[in-house]
Design a protein around this motif. Sequence first.
Motif, PDB file in Angstrom:
ATOM      1  N   ASP A 132       0.810  -1.211   0.000  1.00  0.00           N
ATOM      2  CA  ASP A 132       0.000   0.000   0.000  1.00  0.00           C
ATOM      3  C   ASP A 132       0.847   1.266   0.000  1.00  0.00           C
ATOM      4  OD1 ASP A 132       1.005  -0.117   2.544  1.00  0.00           O
ATOM      5  OD2 ASP A 132      -0.929   0.000   3.577  1.00  0.00           O
ATOM      6  N   VAL A 166      -6.031   0.364  -6.829  1.00  0.00           N
ATOM      7  CA  VAL A 166      -5.524   0.315  -5.446  1.00  0.00           C
ATOM      8  C   VAL A 166      -4.332   1.222  -5.177  1.00  0.00           C
ATOM      9  CG1 VAL A 166      -6.340  -2.049  -5.145  1.00  0.00           C
ATOM     10  CG2 VAL A 166      -4.024  -1.664  -5.989  1.00  0.00           C
ATOM     11  N   ALA A 200      -5.708   6.113  -4.632  1.00  0.00           N
ATOM     12  CA  ALA A 200      -5.659   5.326  -5.866  1.00  0.00           C
ATOM     13  C   ALA A 200      -6.332   6.089  -6.999  1.00  0.00           C
ATOM     14  CB  ALA A 200      -6.357   3.980  -5.661  1.00  0.00           C
TER      15      ALA A 200
END
Length: 383
Positions: A132, A166, A200
């Motif tokens: 992430d 993402v 994102a």
Amino acid sequence: MYSGCHEGGKPPQSSNSEGAASCGSPWPWHSPRRPGPRGPDRLSLRPVRASPPRRPQGDDVTIRTNTASALNSAVRYRLQLVFDAGPTMPMWRPLLRRLRQSLAQSGSFQNVTVSVLKADGTLRGRQGGGDDRLVTLVLSDCSGPQWHPGAAGERWLRTLRSWARVRPVAVVQPLPEHMWRRSALPATPGRICAPAAGAANSELRFTAYDNPSDTRADSIPVPVLEPASPWLDNWFTLLGGGNEVPAAVAFIPPARPTEGTDFPTGLTAEDLVLRFRATASPEAFRLAGHLAAGVPHLPVMQMVHSSVETAPCASHLAEVILSGMLRAIPGSSGSYAFREGVASVLLRTVPRSSLSRTVALLLQAEPSMRRSLVSAEASRLLG
């Protein structure tokens, strides 16, 4: 929760402005002046007189250190730089090296890694998985088979959409901006905003200048950048969240359109050359005439290019390769052939004395390359 966006950041300089990057700068980027509307009836194929090379402008070619603050301590992010290794991309490897070096030295990322996008739509190298803290820049001219309908295109589209859902993703487009609309990823100018730092692409909000109400259901926006500091600075600001910045944005559809290329069929050789002349930079059109004197294989083309321009711009060669006057030879990366009759038409645009010098250069290089380098059309023309 969406926190709202406020305007901030300076718009990127137009590549057609006086301050545009030139090929004499450390960034191998040059965007030729956009030509006015011209039709074939106003064009001629007379020899093109060489113009003196322009002096490099005072380009801002390093990523500014103050962008790190706009990234909200972006050293926590890791950058994945994806290089498109398609058939038209070998000329852009020097840009990859400079881009990687500049991004790594900017201090804005914890590390910079390089992955390779192959023509079959697969990737080689680290992909990041569920990281992430990963952001992705794709360096591509968006012209290879993986950008078009087919198995390779479907494979790459799925990967690109999965990333954009993402994480932050942008495309660095090395071609001159006036050529973007002919690529597989045309971009729309407007303003874009991220609701939070590191948002994102699927969360971005984009408003086009020309048609603000135009929304594309299920399509994901992807910023398209010139390889120049003002554009990268704006992307850094977008990563920081909150600020609205000017941008050119393309949209990734849920599925690849089934139709093939929109390249017109049935054009004569002269039509193809006139079509190229109407949109090409003067440097690219002049180069095309000299390239017709040799076999259109990338090392030979680059050698001719170096003799024609004092400071060769890869974008000029790219304009020729993507002009539609050439076709790629299957199974041989960097090898092309002029479409029927095109080389003869192009040779008529080159003064005989200049053509003789290019042919002499090719003849001199033949022993080291162990092959014939002069085209049949040039041999017949010079007798």
